[in-house]
Design an enzyme around this catalytic site. Sequence first.
Site, PDB file in Angstrom:
ATOM      1  N   CYS A 259     -40.072 -65.645  -2.552  1.00 29.48           N
ATOM      2  CA  CYS A 259     -38.558 -65.003  -2.424  1.00 29.48           C
ATOM      3  C   CYS A 259     -37.769 -64.909  -3.510  1.00 29.48           C
ATOM      4  O   CYS A 259     -36.718 -65.437  -3.735  1.00 29.48           O
ATOM      5  CB  CYS A 259     -38.012 -66.031  -1.387  1.00 29.48           C
ATOM      6  SG  CYS A 259     -38.876 -66.545   0.142  1.00 29.48           S
ATOM      7  N   ALA A 260     -38.175 -63.971  -4.317  1.00 29.25           N
ATOM      8  CA  ALA A 260     -37.696 -63.587  -5.719  1.00 29.25           C
ATOM      9  C   ALA A 260     -36.382 -62.799  -5.519  1.00 29.25           C
ATOM     10  O   ALA A 260     -35.571 -63.033  -6.661  1.00 29.25           O
ATOM     11  CB  ALA A 260     -38.562 -62.703  -6.493  1.00 29.25           C
ATOM     12  N   GLY A 263     -34.355 -61.899  -8.728  1.00 29.53           N
ATOM     13  CA  GLY A 263     -35.155 -62.494  -9.792  1.00 29.53           C
ATOM     14  C   GLY A 263     -34.382 -63.219 -10.687  1.00 29.53           C
ATOM     15  O   GLY A 263     -35.088 -63.574 -11.845  1.00 29.53           O
ATOM     16  N   GLY A 264     -33.444 -64.045 -10.337  1.00 26.63           N
ATOM     17  CA  GLY A 264     -32.759 -65.052 -11.028  1.00 26.63           C
ATOM     18  C   GLY A 264     -33.774 -66.006 -11.740  1.00 26.63           C
ATOM     19  O   GLY A 264     -33.847 -66.236 -12.835  1.00 26.63           O
ATOM     20  N   LYS A 265     -34.676 -66.419 -10.609  1.00 30.58           N
ATOM     21  CA  LYS A 265     -35.418 -67.627 -10.972  1.00 30.58           C
ATOM     22  C   LYS A 265     -36.862 -66.789 -11.653  1.00 30.58           C
ATOM     23  O   LYS A 265     -37.329 -67.560 -12.534  1.00 30.58           O
ATOM     24  CB  LYS A 265     -35.990 -68.371  -9.957  1.00 30.58           C
ATOM     25  CG  LYS A 265     -34.587 -69.145  -9.549  1.00 30.58           C
ATOM     26  CD  LYS A 265     -34.903 -70.143  -8.391  1.00 30.58           C
ATOM     27  CE  LYS A 265     -33.327 -70.673  -8.073  1.00 30.58           C
ATOM     28  NZ  LYS A 265     -32.286 -69.236  -7.221  1.00 30.58           N
ATOM     29  N   ASP A 283     -40.686 -60.112  -2.407  1.00 28.09           N
ATOM     30  CA  ASP A 283     -39.601 -60.397  -1.231  1.00 28.09           C
ATOM     31  C   ASP A 283     -39.656 -59.596  -0.273  1.00 28.09           C
ATOM     32  O   ASP A 283     -40.474 -58.476  -0.419  1.00 28.09           O
ATOM     33  CB  ASP A 283     -38.313 -60.229  -2.123  1.00 28.09           C
ATOM     34  CG  ASP A 283     -36.945 -61.046  -1.581  1.00 28.09           C
ATOM     35  OD1 ASP A 283     -36.412 -61.933  -1.983  1.00 28.09           O
ATOM     36  OD2 ASP A 283     -36.680 -60.328  -0.647  1.00 28.09           O
ATOM     37  N   ASP A 330     -38.212 -70.103  -3.002  1.00 24.70           N
ATOM     38  CA  ASP A 330     -36.685 -70.246  -3.015  1.00 24.70           C
ATOM     39  C   ASP A 330     -36.109 -69.469  -1.631  1.00 24.70           C
ATOM     40  O   ASP A 330     -35.659 -68.341  -1.705  1.00 24.70           O
ATOM     41  CB  ASP A 330     -36.402 -69.513  -4.097  1.00 24.70           C
ATOM     42  CG  ASP A 330     -34.869 -69.586  -4.578  1.00 24.70           C
ATOM     43  OD1 ASP A 330     -34.270 -70.503  -3.968  1.00 24.70           O
ATOM     44  OD2 ASP A 330     -34.020 -68.933  -5.367  1.00 24.70           O
ATOM     45  N   CYS A 383     -30.684 -73.517  -1.455  1.00 19.78           N
ATOM     46  CA  CYS A 383     -29.260 -74.020  -1.835  1.00 19.78           C
ATOM     47  C   CYS A 383     -28.394 -74.336  -0.596  1.00 19.78           C
ATOM     48  O   CYS A 383     -27.151 -73.845  -0.541  1.00 19.78           O
ATOM     49  CB  CYS A 383     -28.741 -72.998  -2.772  1.00 19.78           C
ATOM     50  SG  CYS A 383     -28.648 -71.276  -1.741  1.00 19.78           S
TER      51      CYS A 383
END
Length: 456
Positions: A259-260, A263-265, A283, A330, A383
Amino acid sequence: MFARYLILATADVLQRLSRFDAPADITLAQFQRENPKLGSRDRHQIANAAFAALRFWPLIQSWLGHSTTPTPANSRSNTAVDERLGLIALALDAQGLLTPPLTSEQHLEILQRAKSWDSAGMHHAWLDACMAKAQTFAAPLTSGLQHNLPEWLAQTLQAQYGDAAFGALAQSLKQTAPLDLRVNLLTHKRNVVLQQLAEQGIVCAATPYSPWGLRLQGKPSLRQNPLMQSGALEVQDEGSQLLALLTGAKRGETVVDFCAGAGGKTLALGAMMRNTGRLYALDNSAHRLDGLQPRLKRSGLNNVHTLVLQSETDERLARLRGKADRVLVDAPCSGLGTLRRHPELAWRNSLRSIEELQQTQRRILDSAASLLKPGGTLVYATCSLLEQENGAVNHVFTQANASSFTPFDWTATLEKHGLTNLQKPGHHAGVPNAIALLPHLHQTDGFYVAAWQKNH
Ligand SMILES: C[S@@+](CC[C@H](N)C(=O)[O-])C[C@H]1O[C@@H](n2cnc3c(N)ncnc32)[C@H](O)[C@@H]1O
């Protein structure tokens, strides 16, 4: 003292926000596009006041004599009420950092300030009536009112965390989050970047847990900063950085970021892999994945392959089945761990939406698990602060896959990274494979991370 146009503009933004039909920053950006003549100071002021109001939404509603639950009926336009909304939001923001429950003195100060700005006296009678009731407002009867949260959420969190921890957590959710950056260690060194920022007059310090992070003092504008434009820095909460770190990606591996999003991670994982191996950014939102492209260009990474999924069971996933060393999920979630940045999420979620999210999370996790090779690591993260999206999803997956996945023991990983004080959340018996980051304990957004190893 604020000019009336600023009060009305703040009220306009809040009226739009009160529909709770979009993320607050998107609504604000739309308002700003429609009001190009507003200067940057005014924009700043309006945004700060709007966010202050969102943090104290039930309080504002009780002042306005509305119910605490936003409904289309009470978000109807009405100029007098709108203006009050703007006035109170600006007064709340001017009060500086406020954490609930407010004392009756704090109530009075806010109302008094609003009255002093109401130069035409249009709202004096209403403000006087509110002041007369300040004592009542300061003695809320329910947990939700006390902490300025929806009742279902306050009660759920209180039951889950216990009274003392819930109080501290609820207070921390009303703080504004610090601005954290991640240094791209593929191309730069953290101490060198810290020095370069200091030379530009930007005060920051190394983050306490993440080896890549910098925490800024204040919120300087960084958009035009050459360090941002060159890909040396990305804005990323320390908690997000830790989540990538805990995934443990290494050189030469095949890693899937299921679940990009933008693309933060992915970017952090690519730097951990030193731009080697294969990193898949998946995604189901083409729009979100598009946001990754310019960041990828700046980052210097060329080991990233993006794929827009039709769904979590897209048949093109077959070619990755059994191939991945690591898969990060994520997951889409309520985002309630990010209330410091997105206070509106408290009002955009409900028990029903959480239930729906849980179903999606379970489906995505099941599908992502099929991509792992024997010995590979599956990491599930949200989160969210809620057991329903965290421990419950963990528990169901662990039970259903007991013969093929072993819950991961974090002890060695946490020791290796000096993270032993990250909290083991109250987990279901026999599922000790989770850790939690919490704003009142770690000054990060709230995150939950669980992991499993695929059996040989
Ligand atoms: C928490 S966000 C990811 C944030 C991202 N990893 C980052 O670090 O910026 C969750 C993402 O899951 C995506 N998503 C939702 N449903 C999905 C599905 N069925 N399959 C794959 N991705 C999905 C959303 O589009 C969203 O980008």
